[in-house]
Each structure stands twice: as C-alpha cells, then as structure tokens.
Design a protein around this motif. Structure first.
Motif, PDB file in Angstrom:
ATOM      1  N   HIS A 148      46.178  51.063  41.836  1.00 51.57           N
ATOM      2  CA  HIS A 148      44.756  51.418  41.833  1.00 51.57           C
ATOM      3  C   HIS A 148      44.498  52.800  42.428  1.00 51.57           C
ATOM      4  O   HIS A 148      43.361  53.264  42.431  1.00 51.57           O
ATOM      5  N   GLU A 153      44.038  55.744  32.999  1.00 56.70           N
ATOM      6  CA  GLU A 153      44.231  56.666  31.881  1.00 56.70           C
ATOM      7  C   GLU A 153      45.468  57.537  32.091  1.00 56.70           C
ATOM      8  O   GLU A 153      46.246  57.775  31.162  1.00 56.70           O
ATOM      9  N   HIS A 176      49.196  42.579  36.619  1.00 57.10           N
ATOM     10  CA  HIS A 176      47.831  42.936  36.274  1.00 57.10           C
ATOM     11  C   HIS A 176      46.988  41.692  35.992  1.00 57.10           C
ATOM     12  O   HIS A 176      47.481  40.699  35.466  1.00 57.10           O
ATOM     13  N   ASN A 179      41.350  41.072  33.518  1.00 57.34           N
ATOM     14  CA  ASN A 179      40.391  42.165  33.348  1.00 57.34           C
ATOM     15  C   ASN A 179      41.092  43.511  33.191  1.00 57.34           C
ATOM     16  O   ASN A 179      40.662  44.364  32.414  1.00 57.34           O
ATOM     17  N   ARG A 180      42.172  43.705  33.945  1.00 53.92           N
ATOM     18  CA  ARG A 180      42.897  44.973  33.833  1.00 53.92           C
ATOM     19  C   ARG A 180      43.632  45.077  32.493  1.00 53.92           C
ATOM     20  O   ARG A 180      43.789  46.176  31.939  1.00 53.92           O
ATOM     21  N   GLU A 183      40.978  46.197  30.195  1.00 52.38           N
ATOM     22  CA  GLU A 183      40.714  47.608  30.448  1.00 52.38           C
ATOM     23  C   GLU A 183      41.778  48.494  29.816  1.00 52.38           C
ATOM     24  O   GLU A 183      41.473  49.537  29.214  1.00 52.38           O
ATOM     25  N   VAL A 186      41.217  48.738  26.079  1.00 50.08           N
ATOM     26  CA  VAL A 186      40.073  49.594  25.751  1.00 50.08           C
ATOM     27  C   VAL A 186      40.457  51.069  25.896  1.00 50.08           C
ATOM     28  O   VAL A 186      40.143  51.900  25.028  1.00 50.08           O
ATOM     29  N   ILE A 187      41.150  51.397  26.987  1.00 46.52           N
ATOM     30  CA  ILE A 187      41.587  52.778  27.215  1.00 46.52           C
ATOM     31  C   ILE A 187      42.533  53.229  26.108  1.00 46.52           C
ATOM     32  O   ILE A 187      42.436  54.360  25.598  1.00 46.52           O
TER      33      ILE A 187
END
Length: 333
Positions: A148, A153, A176, A179-180, A183, A186-187
């Motif tokens: 974190h 990205e 992970h 949710n990660r 994420e 999506v990234i």
C-alpha cells in the motif's frame, strides 16, 4: 481423541506403494490456469522447503519424483531460503534440461534485497530471480504482498513492462483482498496493461472463511486460476497431529495447534473414512476436496521427501463422491 484405524493406515500405505511401482497411473489431464495458455498438473509442488528443510540431494529427489508422476508446476519465491530455493530449482531444470516442460511460478515483494513493489524493486527482483533460476522467463509472477506504500498503477505498469519484454509470461496476486483484485482489474483496463490471471490464497478444509466470500466471488468474476496455499494446514490435514503429544514431537506442531479442537478432529475422522474408501492417504483426500471446488486449479503443497510426493500427487487421481464431498463440507464449516 480420534485415531487412524489400522485398516485405514494400511490403505494409505497401499496407496503409497502404488506410487512406487506405477507412477503414471496417478497422472490426469492438466488444467488450464485461468485465462492464460498455461496448462499445469493439478498439484503445484511447493519450493518453500528447498534450501531450508531439504538439501540439494533431497530437493532433486523430490522434483524428480514429482516430474515422474506427471508434475510440471513448481511454486517458489525470491524470499524462500534467501533465494536458495530458486537456485536449486534452476539447477535441477538445467541438469534435467527440462525448462520448456516446467511451469515456474515465483513471487516478489518480500526479499531482503528487493523489498516492496515499487517499479524499481519489481524490475530488480525479477532480474535477480531470472538469474537464480537460470532462465530467460518466468511463467507466472505473483505479487507476494499488497504494497500500500506504492500506487497500484506503478506496480501493474512495471509488471506489464516485464511481460512486454518477455521476462514474465503471466502475473497473479498472492496477498490481496477481493476489493483489491477488482481494483487491479479496473486499473488494467484503464491503462491497457496485461490483467492478472491467478490468485494464490490461504484455503483448506479447516480454513475456509477467508476465501469463500469476496475473494471467491472476485476470482470467479475475473476467471482467475486459484492456487490454494497452506492447502494441508501446515501438516494438520495429513493426520500427523491428533494429540498434544503429537504437536510437541514436531517443530512445526505449534502451527497446527489452532486446529486441534473438536471441529478439527471431526474433519480428520471424516478424512480417515474417505481415505479408507478411496485407498489413498488422508492428505490426498484433503487436496482432492480442494480440487473439487470451482476455479481451483492446483493446490500448493510441500514435501520433505519423495515418499510424501507420491502420496500428494495421488490427489490428482481421486474422484470424490457427492456423499464424500457433502460430509467433508458439513464437518468443516
């Protein structure tokens, strides 16, 4: 306290003896790893003991036996035994001239030399792993931690650069949350980088809740190949620990102490019965239960000797009945 019945013990011994004389009987079709083009044996041999509990000769024996039974999926990390695990695996592949036949998975993020998942750490860690493994590419690269302190990205772009350079074929997550994982997907879509194809997580008959929720849903939605670690609960699901005295006799017993309770003993009693019915070891049944679950590709299990390998790979041959699966589900909730 529940004990293994004599006839069950004999069945396990018989299954082990079968592996000595007819190794290929236990081979089954390989599984596709998520949305990758990797096809792997449904048991990954863990390299965490190589260079620690297993010396060079023992490691060679373990890997030779695994390969003889159709195994082609080796799991390691740059932090295992300070990198010695990767070196020993690389030496074995060089000596056997079988690099093209082996799927190598390694992890980065925890090593003392290249900690974390900044772009620089990712590049340096992968180059160091390639050198230790004696290869030009890593088949599956796991992010060993969820760092974190670094923008996601940055990490994903660094991994994508390595994929484009041919140093890494595919990537996955190892520590992970659901949710990660979302994420990350999506990234990947936003940046146009290669998405992850795999998840390694803590999952077994006596440790179910952590995976059977958000993680399982994310894995299913993203069609990730799942490789459970601690698949035998640090040896508890092999039937090795049934009393406090058993725990005291083994240096790793304290890791299994949390499972030595009424629920854990119910699970072992059911495993004993199914092992007797299937004529395999208790550990093979525990692994076969994992292999029956959606999206599970290959549990990761370690061995400290060739005999253990023969018992473990038998899981790939086991077809549990609906009744057996239902009983294992019931006693392990």
């Amino acid at each position: 306290m529940t004990r293994v019945l004599p006839d069950i013990a004999k069945a396990a011994e018989s299954a082990s003896a079968l592996g000595d004389t007819q190794p290929m009987v236990l081979t089954r079709a390989r599984r596709r790893l998520g949305q990758s083009d990797l096809r792997v044996f449904p048991l990954a041999i863990g390299g965490n003991v190589f260079g620690w509990k297993a010396d060079t000769d023992t490691t060679t024996d373990i890997l030779d036996t695994y390969a003889e039974h159709g195994g082609n999926f080796i799991d390691t990390a740059d932090s295992y035994a300070g990198g010695r695990s990767e070196i020993m695996i690389g030496n074995w592949m060089r000596d056997r001239r079988n690099r093209a036949e082996i799927v190598v998975a390694t992890k980065i993020g925890k090593s003392a030399d290249n900690p974390g998942l900044s772009a620089g750490a990712v590049r340096r860690a992968v180059d160091a792993s390639l050198e230790r493994l004696g290869t030009d590419y890593i088949d599956l690269l796991y992010l060993h931690i969820d760092d974190h302190t670094v923008d996601f990205e940055e990490t994903l772009l660094a991994v994508d650069d390595l994929v484009r350079a041919g140093k890494v074929r595919f990537s996955g997550a190892s520590d992970h949350s659901g949710n990660r994982l979302i994420e990350a997907r999506v990234i990947a879509a936003q940046l146009g980088v290669t998405p992850m194809v795999a998840l390694q997580n803590h999952y077994n008959l006596v440790h179910r809740k952590e995976f059977e929720g958000d993680l399982a849903r994310a894995a299913r939605q993203q069609r990730l190949g799942v490789m459970p670690r601690f698949s035998l609960a640090s040896g508890f699901l092999t039937g090795k620990y049934r009393t406090r005295a058993d725990l005291a006799r083994n240096s790793r017993g304290k890791e299994s102490a949390q499972y030595l309770n009424k629920r854990g003993l119910r699970v072992l009693a059911t495993l004993d019965q199914v092992a007797w019915e299937q004529r395999v070891s208790v550990g093979a049944v525990a692994l076969a239960w994992l292999l029956s679950k959606p999206d599970i590709v290959a549990p990761v299990a370690s061995a400290t000797g060739a005999d253990q390998v023969r018992e473990l790979v038998a899981a790939a041959h086991v077809q549990l009945s609906r009744h057996q699966l239902a009983e294992l589900d019931r006693v392990s909730v």
